[in-house]
Design an enzyme around this catalytic site. Structure first.
Site, mmCIF file in Angstrom:
data_model
loop_
_atom_site.group_PDB
_atom_site.id
_atom_site.type_symbol
_atom_site.label_atom_id
_atom_site.label_comp_id
_atom_site.label_asym_id
_atom_site.label_seq_id
_atom_site.Cartn_x
_atom_site.Cartn_y
_atom_site.Cartn_z
ATOM 1 N N CYS A 162 45.681 0.382 6.778
ATOM 2 C CA CYS A 162 45.357 0.909 5.330
ATOM 3 C C CYS A 162 44.091 0.743 4.838
ATOM 4 O O CYS A 162 43.343 1.714 4.362
ATOM 5 C CB CYS A 162 46.297 0.275 4.396
ATOM 6 S SG CYS A 162 48.050 0.779 4.646
ATOM 7 N N GLY B 76 36.125 -13.804 5.787
ATOM 8 C CA GLY B 76 36.593 -13.493 7.020
ATOM 9 C C GLY B 76 35.810 -12.548 8.035
ATOM 10 O O GLY B 76 34.662 -12.307 7.417
HETATM 11 N N1 LIG Z 1 51.563 0.401 7.372
HETATM 12 C C1 LIG Z 1 51.440 -0.259 6.067
HETATM 13 O O1 LIG Z 1 51.367 -1.532 5.771
HETATM 14 C C2 LIG Z 1 51.496 0.741 4.954
HETATM 15 C C3 LIG Z 1 51.628 0.197 3.480
HETATM 16 C C4 LIG Z 1 51.706 1.014 2.681
HETATM 17 C C5 LIG Z 1 51.437 2.524 2.936
HETATM 18 N N2 LIG Z 1 51.427 2.968 4.172
HETATM 19 C C6 LIG Z 1 51.120 4.314 4.482
HETATM 20 O O2 LIG Z 1 52.346 5.033 4.794
HETATM 21 C C7 LIG Z 1 52.077 6.079 5.738
HETATM 22 C C8 LIG Z 1 52.906 5.618 7.110
HETATM 23 O O3 LIG Z 1 52.269 4.514 7.599
HETATM 24 P P1 LIG Z 1 52.726 3.528 8.801
HETATM 25 O O4 LIG Z 1 51.881 2.539 8.889
HETATM 26 O O5 LIG Z 1 54.173 3.515 8.507
HETATM 27 O O6 LIG Z 1 52.673 4.763 10.047
HETATM 28 P P2 LIG Z 1 53.365 4.913 11.566
HETATM 29 O O7 LIG Z 1 52.314 5.493 12.218
HETATM 30 O O8 LIG Z 1 53.680 3.330 11.729
HETATM 31 O O9 LIG Z 1 54.603 5.661 11.272
HETATM 32 C C9 LIG Z 1 54.651 7.138 11.071
HETATM 33 C C10 LIG Z 1 55.756 7.359 11.932
HETATM 34 O O10 LIG Z 1 55.988 8.663 11.575
HETATM 35 C C11 LIG Z 1 56.487 9.043 12.634
HETATM 36 N N3 LIG Z 1 56.376 10.798 12.409
HETATM 37 C C12 LIG Z 1 55.633 11.557 12.397
HETATM 38 N N4 LIG Z 1 55.758 13.040 12.115
HETATM 39 C C13 LIG Z 1 56.989 12.930 12.067
HETATM 40 C C14 LIG Z 1 57.930 14.059 11.984
HETATM 41 N N5 LIG Z 1 57.547 15.249 11.748
HETATM 42 N N6 LIG Z 1 59.443 13.684 11.993
HETATM 43 C C15 LIG Z 1 59.751 12.490 12.214
HETATM 44 N N7 LIG Z 1 58.898 11.335 12.521
HETATM 45 C C16 LIG Z 1 57.596 11.935 12.551
HETATM 46 C C17 LIG Z 1 55.731 9.012 13.898
HETATM 47 O O11 LIG Z 1 56.173 9.087 15.255
HETATM 48 C C18 LIG Z 1 55.640 7.353 13.218
HETATM 49 O O12 LIG Z 1 56.500 6.747 14.004
HETATM 50 C C19 LIG Z 1 50.697 6.288 5.817
HETATM 51 O O13 LIG Z 1 50.220 7.204 4.738
HETATM 52 C C20 LIG Z 1 50.152 4.863 5.365
HETATM 53 O O14 LIG Z 1 48.851 4.824 4.607
HETATM 54 C C21 LIG Z 1 51.146 1.960 5.333
#
Ligand SMILES: NC(=O)c1ccc[n+]([C@@H]2O[C@H](COP(=O)([O-])OP(=O)(O)OC[C@H]3O[C@@H](n4cnc5c(N)ncnc54)[C@H](O)[C@@H]3O)[C@@H](O)[C@H]2O)c1
Length: 435
Positions: free
Chosen positions: A263, A256
């Site tokens: 991530c 791709g």
């Molecule tokens: N998106 C994925 O597919 C995925 C998969 C596995 C792991 N992760 C990991 O999980 C973590 C989160 O990723 P995501 O994609 O969900 O991020 P995201 O940005 O979608 O969500 C994070 C949320 O946390 C909120 N937030 C931040 N600080 C806060 C606080 N103090 N109190 C309350 N809310 C707060 C933000 O407003 C946001 O909505 C990252 O470390 C990411 O690497 C993500």
């Protein structure tokens, strides 16, 4: 059992809803007022198949609630999950832990009794120890244990991945912390999902190692695709030929425009930095990052070459903007550098994505025309570029496409179309890694 989930994004919202489905009482804390208002109104702030129904049924059952009040959410819970973002820190590639440490401090101040603090966010090795230190310094009065439970769900199939995971990794160092997490994941024991108990550092590193390995696999097949083009081989046959070997496996061997998303780009960069700091550089991942970055500009050049050397004044239909189908996530999508360059080089871009257009607008240059459907984007175009393999694009008939377009160039960056059918319809078709 009651738990709190700090962060209601892709991971926090999905994990919170799935734990509630397991029968746990879950309070999700979200600091973004826009996302919270949507959740209170029963609207999902993200697109994830099946999430709206899962959330609605667990809210109705009284097991899932959302709020901004962290203190209220953590009062009396057995475990607090931290699922906030860990984006790339500007300038140096390290994971930015500002949100994680801020959340840990807020939790420490608000706790009303002992609890297990679990990082679900992807965090560098050593973060769990630092959180334990924050807990000890802020609340010497409480027995707070720290655990690491990295999340492996994939956007687009997140609920299935959470409910039927290949494995669950839990880094914990006390029997009580292991027991709390074992109870939370009990429904998975019934379906025999392997649950691996490790130390904190091992769990933290396992997540980066998994994502970096997959990113490397994607990058490997992308390089093979380039080689196939030079030597007259077919990358799909090569992928099948190697993927049928059980030691290699067939998944993640689709060529791709380069990996993107929330991530792989940030986690590969973070692993490179973690390894450099530890004095054990990961040269393979350093190369993966560099090759993948170069690939995105190479894709823009490929489109320009297919358009006859320049896209100036040409109308380019772009189908798909998100980094993969079945998500609205635009973080680090290959569409961003590719569309930016096409517009910069004078093309008129007509774009359509089934779910990602609202997220795409602030990330793409001004002047992109956003269309209501695929056929509107294709109408009058000189060149069609297929960027994301949404199912609805697979179904477009070459003959209809040819009638709607003004030109005859198709650049299929996901190889979803049949080259023979495309050529028969009169297109000059350019796939990846095949004749
Ligand atoms: N998106 C994925 O597919 C995925 C998969 C596995 C792991 N992760 C990991 O999980 C973590 C989160 O990723 P995501 O994609 O969900 O991020 P995201 O940005 O979608 O969500 C994070 C949320 O946390 C909120 N937030 C931040 N600080 C806060 C606080 N103090 N109190 C309350 N809310 C707060 C933000 O407003 C946001 O909505 C990252 O470390 C990411 O690497 C993500």
């Amino acid at each position: 059992m009651r738990i709190a989930m700090i962060g209601g994004g892709y991971v926090g919202l999905v994990s919170g809803a799935c734990f509630a489905e397991f029968g746990v009482d879950v309070a999700v804390v979200e600091s973004d007022p826009g996302k919270l208002a949507a959740l209170h109104a029963g609207r999902m702030p993200i697109f994830e198949p099946g999430l709206d129904d899962l959330v609605a049924s667990n809210v109705a059952a009284g097991r899932l609630q959302f709020g901004a009040d962290l203190a209220a959410a953590v009062a009396g819970v057995e475990a607090v999950f931290i699922a906030v973002g860990t984006p790339t820190r500007r300038g140096d590639g390290h994971a930015d832990l500002t949100y994680v440490y801020a959340a840990a401090e807020q939790v420490a101040r608000a706790l009303t009794g002992p609890a297990v603090i679990v990082t679900k966010s992807t965090v560098p090795v050593g973060t769990g120890r630092r959180i334990a230190q924050i807990m000890g310094e802020t609340r010497p009065d409480l027995a707070v244990e720290v655990a690491s439970n990295p999340e492996f769900l994939r956007e687009g199939s997140a609920i299935g991945d959470f409910m039927r995971p290949d494995r669950v990794v839990i880094g914990a160092e006390t029997e009580h912390a292991r027991e709390v997490l074992r109870r939370l994941y009990r429904p998975l024991y019934l379906i025999d999902s392997p649950i691996l108990f490790t130390g904190l550092e091992t769990a933290e590193l396992t997540k980066y190692a998994a994502n970096s390995f997959l990113a490397m696999k994607v990058t490997f097949i992308n390089e093979m695709a380039d080689l196939c083009e030079k030597v007259g081989a077919d990358v799909h046959d090569v992928a099948r030929g190697i993927g049928l070997d059980g030691r290699i496996g067939r998944k993640f061997l689709h060529p791709g425009p380069g990996y993107g998303g929330s991530c792989f780009p940030k986690d590969t960069l973070a692993l490179v930095r973690i390894a450099q700091d530890a004095g054990a550089p990961t040269r393979l991942i350093e190369a993966t990052v560099a090759v993948n970055d170069a690939r995105k500009s190479a894709m823009a050049r490929r489109i320009e070459d297919a358009a006859g050397g320049s896209v100036r004044g040409k109308t380019i239909a772009v189908l798909g903007l998100t980094f993969k189908p079945e998500t609205d996530d635009m973080r680090d999508a290959p569409a961003i550098p590719i569309v930016t360059r096409l517009v910069g080089d004078g093309a008129v871009v007509q774009a359509y994505d089934p779910e990602g257009m609202a997220q795409a607008r602030p990330m793409l240059p001004e002047g992109v025309r956003y269309c209501d459907d695929a056929m509107a984007a294709i109408g009058g175009a000189d060149v069609l570029v297929l960027l994301t393999e949404w199912n609805e694009f697979r179904a477009l008939s070459p003959i209809r496409l040819k009638e709607a377009m003004q030109g005859d160039v198709v650049v299929d960056l996901r190889n979803i179309y049949d080259p023979v059918a495309m050529r028969r319809a009169g297109f000059r078709y350019h796939g990846i890694g095949r004749a």
